[in-house]
Design a protein around this motif. Structure first.
Motif, PDB file in Angstrom:
ATOM      1  N   GLU A 182       0.816  -1.175   0.066  1.00 33.46           N
ATOM      2  CA  GLU A 182      -0.021  -0.066   0.098  1.00 33.46           C
ATOM      3  C   GLU A 182       0.979   1.136  -0.273  1.00 33.46           C
ATOM      4  O   GLU A 182       0.441   2.201  -0.691  1.00 33.46           O
ATOM      5  CB  GLU A 182      -0.906   0.133   1.062  1.00 33.46           C
ATOM      6  CG  GLU A 182      -2.143  -1.242   1.150  1.00 33.46           C
ATOM      7  CD  GLU A 182      -2.910  -0.849  -0.146  1.00 33.46           C
ATOM      8  OE1 GLU A 182      -3.122   0.354  -0.446  1.00 33.46           O
ATOM      9  OE2 GLU A 182      -3.497  -1.766  -0.458  1.00 33.46           O
ATOM     10  N   LEU A 185       1.985   1.664  -3.513  1.00 32.79           N
ATOM     11  CA  LEU A 185       0.927   2.133  -4.486  1.00 32.79           C
ATOM     12  C   LEU A 185       0.633   3.440  -4.174  1.00 32.79           C
ATOM     13  O   LEU A 185       0.349   4.375  -5.160  1.00 32.79           O
ATOM     14  CB  LEU A 185      -0.441   1.158  -4.032  1.00 32.79           C
ATOM     15  CG  LEU A 185      -0.442  -0.208  -4.431  1.00 32.79           C
ATOM     16  CD1 LEU A 185      -1.500  -1.049  -4.067  1.00 32.79           C
ATOM     17  CD2 LEU A 185      -0.623  -0.166  -6.154  1.00 32.79           C
ATOM     18  N   THR A 198       0.182  -0.275 -11.077  1.00 35.45           N
ATOM     19  CA  THR A 198      -0.651  -0.171 -10.105  1.00 35.45           C
ATOM     20  C   THR A 198      -1.910  -1.339 -10.264  1.00 35.45           C
ATOM     21  O   THR A 198      -2.067  -1.822  -9.420  1.00 35.45           O
ATOM     22  CB  THR A 198      -1.407   1.237 -10.052  1.00 35.45           C
ATOM     23  OG1 THR A 198      -0.528   2.249 -10.034  1.00 35.45           O
ATOM     24  CG2 THR A 198      -2.461   1.150  -8.971  1.00 35.45           C
ATOM     25  N   THR A 199      -2.325  -1.351 -11.453  1.00 33.20           N
ATOM     26  CA  THR A 199      -3.364  -2.553 -11.358  1.00 33.20           C
ATOM     27  C   THR A 199      -2.756  -3.798 -11.401  1.00 33.20           C
ATOM     28  O   THR A 199      -3.500  -4.806 -10.800  1.00 33.20           O
ATOM     29  CB  THR A 199      -3.805  -2.506 -13.203  1.00 33.20           C
ATOM     30  OG1 THR A 199      -4.523  -1.324 -13.414  1.00 33.20           O
ATOM     31  CG2 THR A 199      -4.877  -3.484 -13.335  1.00 33.20           C
ATOM     32  N   GLU A 202      -2.704  -4.412  -7.878  1.00 37.90           N
ATOM     33  CA  GLU A 202      -3.964  -4.642  -7.191  1.00 37.90           C
ATOM     34  C   GLU A 202      -4.471  -6.050  -7.486  1.00 37.90           C
ATOM     35  O   GLU A 202      -5.126  -6.655  -6.325  1.00 37.90           O
ATOM     36  CB  GLU A 202      -4.784  -3.445  -7.517  1.00 37.90           C
ATOM     37  CG  GLU A 202      -4.443  -2.082  -6.843  1.00 37.90           C
ATOM     38  CD  GLU A 202      -5.128  -1.164  -7.666  1.00 37.90           C
ATOM     39  OE1 GLU A 202      -5.569   0.202  -6.930  1.00 37.90           O
ATOM     40  OE2 GLU A 202      -5.834  -1.138  -8.816  1.00 37.90           O
TER      41      GLU A 202
END
Length: 325
Positions: A182, A185, A198-199, A202
């Motif tokens: 996190e 990110l 980022t994707t 996640e």
């Protein structure tokens, strides 16, 4: 294991795939080679009191020399380049070879291989996260900048920055892995063109933890930076207290399995500590003594460098081992 499809892995090693480390000694890959030279470049930058990118670039050129020579030259530049076991080609990445052979240092303003987002920069970037004198933002920024020396696509260098930031949050920030991700990110979302990395992260966080090769492969093959980081992260999260199983999960899939396993090993070592690594595997590792010695040297430089190359420096031999030039 690299380049083998899952079906071929099962054919060769059984329905559970690979279940043990291969070889005695177990040969290191180009990922480990480059990580060692990255760490050496950071030590030498600290000794010289300069910003790291140029020193890391010179260290990577020394790695490039190991890919072209049969053994160390008579006058090797520094301690690490004098180790004969490093002079071996272990399927080095094309972008790493071409970027470092270009005759100039790639920079954020003028990156090498601007369309390349292979995993060759992310897999070598854990050392940027290990300096307790740095902030997590600095670890991210310096790793991303140094990644542009070979991989100029935003996903290539941002994944390297994210990996360094996760490592820093684990080691220096003493966070658990999900929290460390996190943190990374948060830094990623401030960057232009961060979406692919980022994707991918996640998706790794959200994926069901019941690991199978097929589930790993929903994250990709690991040939590109964001996929390699995501697969390594997923394997570490799926087996947070069992490093052996996590490394096997990062290895038993179609794709760039040596890189995904190398990144997973870095994450787990940073998270759980050296004592969590399987000792029977560590014992068999090629160049184990050199790897341990360099790791200790990085800690010494980051925490006690003034005693090694300050007023006492001429008497320690430290600056012969790590010349500041």
């Amino acid at each position: 294991m690299e380049f083998l499809h899952t079906a071929r892995i099962r054919d060769e090693y059984g329905p559970d795939g690979l279940t043990d480390l291969l070889g005695d000694p177990a040969l290191i890959t180009d990922d480990t080679q480059m990580t060692l030279f990255t760490a050496e470049g950071l030590i030498r930058a600290s000794v010289a009191g300069v910003e790291p990118p140029a020193m890391v670039y010179q260290a990577h050129l020394r790695w490039l020399d190991t890919q072209r020579r049969p053994g160390p030259p008579d006058s090797a530049d520094g301690w690490l380049a004098g180790h004969a076991f490093l002079y071996a080609r272990r399927a080095p990445g094309n972008a790493c070879m071409s970027g470092l052979s270009a005759g100039r240092m790639g920079t954020p303003a003028s990156p090498a291989n601007p369309h390349s987002k292979g995993c060759g920069a992310v897999m070598r970037s854990a050392p940027f996260g290990l300096d307790p004198r740095w902030t997590v933002s600095r670890a991210f920024d310096v790793a991303a900048e140094c990644a542009t020396q070979t991989h100029g696509h935003p996903s290539g260098f941002l994944a390297a920055g994210a990996f360094a930031a996760i490592t820093h949050a684990l080691v220096v920030g003493e966070r658990d892995l999900p929290d460390a991700v996190e943190v990374a990110l948060g830094l990623l979302r401030r960057q232009p063109k961060h979406d692919e990395v980022t994707t991918a992260l996640e998706r790794a966080l959200a994926l069901d933890r019941a690991v199978t090769p097929e589930r790993v492969e929903t994250l990709g093959g690991g040939w590109i930076a964001e996929e390699a980081l995501a697969i390594a992260l997923y394997a570490a999260l799926a087996h947070p207290t069992d490093v052996r199983r996590a490394l096997l999960a990062a290895t038993n899939h179609s794709g760039d399995s040596d890189s995904t396993a190398a990144i997973a090993g870095n994450l787990l070592g940073a998270w759980r500590g050296e004592e969590a690594l399987p000792p029977d595997w560590v014992f068999r590792l090629e160049g184990r003594g050199t790897i341990l010695e360099l790791a200790d040297d990085l800690v010494f430089e980051c925490t006690q460098g003034d005693q090694l190359h300050g007023d006492l420096g001429p008497y320690t031999g430290w600056t012969d081992r790590y010349p500041g030039s």
